[in-house]
Design an enzyme around this catalytic site. Structure first.
Site, PDB file in Angstrom:
ATOM      1  N   GLY A 276       4.770   7.503  -1.101  1.00 41.41           N
ATOM      2  CA  GLY A 276       5.190   6.867  -2.615  1.00 41.41           C
ATOM      3  C   GLY A 276       5.955   5.266  -2.780  1.00 41.41           C
TER       4      GLY A 276
ATOM      5  CE1 TYR B 165      -6.830  11.876  -6.132  1.00 45.29           C
ATOM      6  CE2 TYR B 165      -7.956  10.183  -5.051  1.00 45.29           C
ATOM      7  CZ  TYR B 165      -7.564  11.019  -5.055  1.00 45.29           C
ATOM      8  OH  TYR B 165      -6.911  11.462  -3.782  1.00 45.29           O
TER       9      TYR B 165
END
Length: 327
Positions: free
Chosen positions: A215, A53
């Site tokens: 999302g 990440y």
């Protein structure tokens, strides 16, 4: 805050897990620290990250960023159940990806350095590695556990049969095995109901649902697009889904308006209501989004609303496990 046991373990985690994909990247450093403090203040004791990440800046950036937050003290590290992941490619070197014993152990040490901590609560296998035998994976996890560097093992994006295989191998080693599986799960993406959820319930594995709003698709995307306020929901996974599911999403937003419930609240509350789901992994970019997620904890959809949601976004097959779902 409501807490659940993580699978069949004795570890208690909040039903909201703060995903860190946006921290320090889509949300600036000041706002990200504010989100972390806000989560802690409201009883969210579960953090999820991964060694890759922050790749927009460099792989490992997000773990470093969390380390800066832990370094502020005040019991931040001690109060949090910290999960990170291993398995994705960290460099072009041949042994810097996958689930070999070498990569698992070296990745754990690197994550510990970046996070500035002595232990990882939940070390998750980020994706299945078809070349890594379970004897090798569990040997590496045994080493890390004995060294005190990890407490539990989890999986992420695993098929149901792979979870079963992992648990059978762990049982033969008299080991606890996997205690959690992190899968994408939301109103639109329900495929884990066929195999993954039944496997997890059979083996006592908790399910962590990532992308519970797909999302931003279920965050009021049509209204926000019309108002010109859509950001993440106007791109990526949400935008792609709108090409084929705009009618159902419009009906969903109409249902929310009729019932007086925010779209994001209803969609998240639906995920949290599903049998077998331990926690939802949320990725807020602002305190407003964090407050919306907290409101979802206090909302319980009624049977009529649940039936309406099933009509708009049907389960795979007839909703049963495996092939039974098609009979």
């Amino acid at each position: 805050m409501e807490y659940s046991y993580l699978g069949r373990s004795a570890l208690r985690v909040s039903r909201l897990c703060l995903g860190t994909l946006n921290l320090g990247v889509r949300a600036d450093a000041q706002e990200s620290h504010r989100l972390l403090d806000m989560a802690l203040d409201h009883g969210v004791n579960f953090l999820d990250t991964a060694n890759i990440y922050g790749w927009q800046k460099h792989k490992g950036f997000t773990e470093e960023f969390l380390g800066s937050w832990f370094a502020k003290g005040g019991g931040r590290r001690e109060k949090m159940v910290l999960g990170t992941k291993v398995g994705n490619e960290m460099s072009e070197e041949p042994n810097e990806s996958g689930l070999s014993a070498r990569h698992i152990i070296s990745s754990c040490d690197a994550s510990l350095r970046r996070l500035g901590t002595d232990w990882i609560d939940l070390f998750q296998l980020h994706r299945a590695d078809w070349h890594a035998p379970w004897e090798e994976v569990w040997q590496a996890m045994d080493v890390l556990t004995r060294q005190g560097k990890i407490r539990y093992t989890g999986s992420s994006n695993f098929p149901g049969w792979h979870i079963a295989e992992a648990q059978e191998h762990a049982t033969r080693r008299h080991a606890l095995g996997i205690v959690s599986e992190q899968s994408i799960y939301n109103l639109l993406t329900r495929h884990i109901e066929s195999e993954v959820l039944p496997a997890c319930r059979r083996y006592g594995v908790g399910v962590l649902a990532w992308s519970p709003l797909h999302g931003g698709l279920f965050g009021g995307v049509l209204r926000k697009t019309e108002e010109g306020t859509a950001r993440k929901s106007a791109q990526g996974r949400a935008q792609e889904a709108l090409r084929t599911h705009s009618t159902a999403v419009a009906a969903f937003e109409d249902l929310c308006e009729r019932t007086g419930v925010e779209p994001a609240v209803l969609a998240l509350a639906w995920v949290l209501s599903r049998p077998g789901v331990t926690a939802a992994v949320i990725g807020p970019r602002s305190t407003d989004q964090m407050e919306s997620a907290l409101r979802a904890l206090r909302h319980t959809p009624g049977d009529e609303v649940l039936d309406a949601l099933d009509g708009l976004f049907p389960a795979v097959g007839k909703g049963g496990p495996g092939t039974e779902g098609w009979l």
